[in-house]
Enzyme design. Sequence first.
Site, mmCIF file in Angstrom:
data_model
loop_
_atom_site.group_PDB
_atom_site.id
_atom_site.type_symbol
_atom_site.label_atom_id
_atom_site.label_comp_id
_atom_site.label_asym_id
_atom_site.label_seq_id
_atom_site.Cartn_x
_atom_site.Cartn_y
_atom_site.Cartn_z
ATOM 1 N N ASP A 19 6.084 -3.489 -0.529
ATOM 2 C CA ASP A 19 5.577 -3.826 0.806
ATOM 3 C C ASP A 19 6.677 -4.433 1.678
ATOM 4 O O ASP A 19 7.562 -5.132 1.169
ATOM 5 C CB ASP A 19 4.403 -4.810 0.668
ATOM 6 C CG ASP A 19 3.611 -4.939 1.966
ATOM 7 O OD1 ASP A 19 3.651 -4.000 2.791
ATOM 8 O OD2 ASP A 19 2.955 -5.976 2.154
ATOM 9 N N ASN A 21 8.210 -2.539 4.459
ATOM 10 C CA ASN A 21 9.077 -1.550 5.128
ATOM 11 C C ASN A 21 8.993 -1.657 6.649
ATOM 12 O O ASN A 21 10.012 -1.581 7.347
ATOM 13 C CB ASN A 21 8.639 -0.123 4.753
ATOM 14 C CG ASN A 21 8.860 0.192 3.294
ATOM 15 O OD1 ASN A 21 9.512 -0.575 2.598
ATOM 16 N ND2 ASN A 21 8.315 1.304 2.838
ATOM 17 N N GLY A 22 7.777 -1.805 7.145
ATOM 18 C CA GLY A 22 7.570 -1.839 8.598
ATOM 19 C C GLY A 22 8.241 -3.057 9.218
ATOM 20 O O GLY A 22 8.924 -2.953 10.248
ATOM 21 N N TRP A 24 10.695 -4.816 7.991
ATOM 22 C CA TRP A 24 12.151 -4.673 7.834
ATOM 23 C C TRP A 24 12.713 -3.889 9.017
ATOM 24 O O TRP A 24 13.713 -4.269 9.616
ATOM 25 C CB TRP A 24 12.442 -3.954 6.520
ATOM 26 C CG TRP A 24 13.885 -3.750 6.196
ATOM 27 C CD1 TRP A 24 14.700 -4.609 5.509
ATOM 28 C CD2 TRP A 24 14.694 -2.603 6.531
ATOM 29 N NE1 TRP A 24 15.960 -4.074 5.389
ATOM 30 C CE2 TRP A 24 15.982 -2.838 6.011
ATOM 31 C CE3 TRP A 24 14.452 -1.413 7.210
ATOM 32 C CZ2 TRP A 24 17.021 -1.928 6.139
ATOM 33 C CZ3 TRP A 24 15.486 -0.499 7.342
ATOM 34 C CH2 TRP A 24 16.763 -0.767 6.819
ATOM 35 N N ARG A 32 9.305 2.200 12.543
ATOM 36 C CA ARG A 32 8.791 1.999 11.184
ATOM 37 C C ARG A 32 9.292 3.073 10.217
ATOM 38 O O ARG A 32 9.508 2.806 9.038
ATOM 39 C CB ARG A 32 7.254 1.972 11.192
ATOM 40 C CG ARG A 32 6.662 0.770 11.914
ATOM 41 C CD ARG A 32 5.125 0.823 11.898
ATOM 42 N NE ARG A 32 4.579 0.763 10.554
ATOM 43 C CZ ARG A 32 4.345 -0.361 9.875
ATOM 44 N NH1 ARG A 32 4.573 -1.528 10.435
ATOM 45 N NH2 ARG A 32 3.870 -0.322 8.654
ATOM 46 N N HIS A 36 10.541 3.053 6.154
ATOM 47 C CA HIS A 36 10.039 3.844 5.022
ATOM 48 C C HIS A 36 11.170 4.620 4.356
ATOM 49 O O HIS A 36 11.215 4.744 3.135
ATOM 50 C CB HIS A 36 8.918 4.784 5.482
ATOM 51 C CG HIS A 36 7.678 4.053 5.914
ATOM 52 N ND1 HIS A 36 7.113 3.032 5.167
ATOM 53 C CD2 HIS A 36 6.893 4.171 7.015
ATOM 54 C CE1 HIS A 36 6.044 2.571 5.793
ATOM 55 N NE2 HIS A 36 5.887 3.230 6.919
ATOM 56 N N SER A 65 -5.493 3.870 -0.837
ATOM 57 C CA SER A 65 -6.631 4.590 -0.245
ATOM 58 C C SER A 65 -6.945 4.039 1.143
ATOM 59 O O SER A 65 -7.576 4.705 1.955
ATOM 60 C CB SER A 65 -7.858 4.502 -1.170
ATOM 61 O OG SER A 65 -8.037 3.201 -1.670
ATOM 62 N N TRP A 68 -4.744 5.413 4.833
ATOM 63 C CA TRP A 68 -5.154 6.500 5.744
ATOM 64 C C TRP A 68 -5.534 5.928 7.113
ATOM 65 O O TRP A 68 -5.539 6.658 8.110
ATOM 66 C CB TRP A 68 -6.360 7.267 5.199
ATOM 67 C CG TRP A 68 -6.099 8.003 3.933
ATOM 68 C CD1 TRP A 68 -6.564 7.673 2.685
ATOM 69 C CD2 TRP A 68 -5.339 9.211 3.747
ATOM 70 N NE1 TRP A 68 -6.127 8.581 1.747
ATOM 71 C CE2 TRP A 68 -5.374 9.536 2.380
ATOM 72 C CE3 TRP A 68 -4.609 10.041 4.615
ATOM 73 C CZ2 TRP A 68 -4.724 10.651 1.850
ATOM 74 C CZ3 TRP A 68 -3.959 11.151 4.086
ATOM 75 C CH2 TRP A 68 -4.019 11.453 2.714
ATOM 76 N N LEU A 130 11.782 6.647 -19.319
ATOM 77 C CA LEU A 130 10.895 5.817 -18.493
ATOM 78 C C LEU A 130 9.616 6.570 -18.096
ATOM 79 O O LEU A 130 9.671 7.704 -17.626
ATOM 80 C CB LEU A 130 11.650 5.404 -17.214
ATOM 81 C CG LEU A 130 10.857 4.581 -16.194
ATOM 82 C CD1 LEU A 130 10.630 3.158 -16.709
ATOM 83 C CD2 LEU A 130 11.562 4.556 -14.841
ATOM 84 N N SER A 195 -4.350 -6.202 -2.672
ATOM 85 C CA SER A 195 -4.588 -5.021 -1.828
ATOM 86 C C SER A 195 -5.164 -3.821 -2.597
ATOM 87 O O SER A 195 -4.697 -2.694 -2.421
ATOM 88 C CB SER A 195 -3.299 -4.624 -1.090
ATOM 89 O OG SER A 195 -2.859 -5.666 -0.253
ATOM 90 N N GLU A 206 1.466 -11.024 -15.547
ATOM 91 C CA GLU A 206 2.174 -12.112 -14.860
ATOM 92 C C GLU A 206 2.476 -11.653 -13.435
ATOM 93 O O GLU A 206 2.998 -10.551 -13.221
ATOM 94 C CB GLU A 206 3.485 -12.440 -15.590
ATOM 95 C CG GLU A 206 3.296 -12.916 -17.026
ATOM 96 C CD GLU A 206 2.492 -14.210 -17.146
ATOM 97 O OE1 GLU A 206 2.555 -15.047 -16.221
ATOM 98 O OE2 GLU A 206 1.790 -14.378 -18.165
HETATM 99 C C1 IPE Z 1 -0.183 -2.116 -0.034
HETATM 100 O O1 IPE Z 1 0.512 -2.451 1.130
HETATM 101 C C2 IPE Z 1 -0.085 -0.648 -0.291
HETATM 102 C C3 IPE Z 1 1.247 -0.110 -0.572
HETATM 103 C C4 IPE Z 1 2.366 -0.782 -0.666
HETATM 104 C C5 IPE Z 1 1.286 1.310 -0.781
HETATM 105 P P1 IPE Z 1 -0.233 -2.627 2.516
HETATM 106 O O2 IPE Z 1 0.804 -3.011 3.501
HETATM 107 O O3 IPE Z 1 -1.025 -1.411 2.841
HETATM 108 O O4 IPE Z 1 -1.227 -3.834 2.224
HETATM 109 P P2 IPE Z 1 -2.061 -4.768 3.195
HETATM 110 O O5 IPE Z 1 -2.801 -3.854 4.130
HETATM 111 O O6 IPE Z 1 -1.091 -5.618 3.944
HETATM 112 O O7 IPE Z 1 -2.932 -5.565 2.306
HETATM 113 C C1 IPE Z 2 4.792 -0.596 2.545
HETATM 114 O O1 IPE Z 2 5.358 -1.127 3.687
HETATM 115 C C2 IPE Z 2 4.754 0.901 2.567
HETATM 116 C C3 IPE Z 2 3.403 1.469 2.595
HETATM 117 C C4 IPE Z 2 2.287 0.793 2.648
HETATM 118 C C5 IPE Z 2 3.329 2.910 2.546
HETATM 119 P P1 IPE Z 2 4.498 -1.373 4.993
HETATM 120 O O2 IPE Z 2 4.536 -0.150 5.823
HETATM 121 O O3 IPE Z 2 3.144 -1.867 4.667
HETATM 122 O O4 IPE Z 2 5.340 -2.521 5.696
HETATM 123 P P2 IPE Z 2 4.776 -3.753 6.513
HETATM 124 O O5 IPE Z 2 3.816 -4.478 5.635
HETATM 125 O O6 IPE Z 2 4.126 -3.189 7.732
HETATM 126 O O7 IPE Z 2 5.994 -4.556 6.831
HETATM 127 MG MG MG Z 3 2.375 -3.726 4.410
#
Ligand code: IPE
Ligand code: IPE
Ligand code: MG
Length: 248
Positions: A19, A21-22, A24, A32, A36, A65, A68, A130, A195, A206
């Site tokens: 989590d 990426n956006g 960052w 965004r 990714h 899920s 989407w 792995l 999530s 852990e």
């Molecule tokens: C959880 O991240 C799902 C993945 C990393 C694929 P999200 O960014 O979707 O989670 P929430 O919405 O902040 O809980």
């Molecule tokens: C996780 O990063 C990637 C996916 C959920 C696919 P995010 O896209 O949720 O990044 P933030 O949480 O918006 O920074």
């Molecule tokens: Mg996220």
Amino acid sequence: MNNSSVNEKEPKHIAIIMDGNGRWARNKGRPRASGHQAGFRTTRDIVEACARRRIEALTLFAFSSENWARPANEVGLLMDLFLRGLKSEVGKLHENGVRIRFIGERSAFSSKLQQEMMAAEDKTKANSGLKLAIAVNYGGRWDIVSAAKTLAKKVKEGQIDVDDINIELFSQHVSLNDVGEPDLFIRTGGEMRISNYLLWHLAYTELYFTDVLYPDFNEQELDNSIAFYSGRQRRFGKTGDQVSKTDA
Ligand code: IPE
Ligand code: IPE
Ligand code: MG
């Protein structure tokens, strides 16, 4: 010696919520999408690092899920990246002995993507390195409901009795039934929540949370999480004294 109470020091199975990426990308003033893409490069490094460390299994949350619900262009972009990633990476992963599986409800994906997933699984199925699982359109609740449905059908068809259903049998009907439960869970990006990830499997895992945004997660950060794991005493309900006695 009761092995289940001994901390093996090195986790055998690691599960990651990738989590951040956006955020960052936003911190860098970029779209965004670039977050990714950077996350994708991190994944390549982390898979390699886990393989080198002889970690037995790695389970990555790539698309939930609930994801989407994101804007259509971001969903489309993630699908593209996923498809291109499959095409570009599977050959090398195969050479490195990685066995790839996907967990999640895959009927929602394009037939092209479903084909690529099946091809990747098929190509790598005999590999003994792995065990990489990628969670796509995955939800922990979906996983539990699917297992319940399968078991209900088996009861209806007379293959099993209602009283045969127990934790052991249930575990055999959720995803990852051949690799078992993660020893170490890592969530990057600062949020302290699950999530809807591996709800069944995380019962005694852990949990390690780091503020590092996923594109910045690297081998050093992976080692920090493993060091955290190694410092835990896994008690599984026992007292600390009981565990250190069996540990000795
Ligand atoms: C959880 O991240 C799902 C993945 C990393 C694929 P999200 O960014 O979707 O989670 P929430 O919405 O902040 O809980
Ligand atoms: C996780 O990063 C990637 C996916 C959920 C696919 P995010 O896209 O949720 O990044 P933030 O949480 O918006 O920074
Ligand atoms: Mg996220």
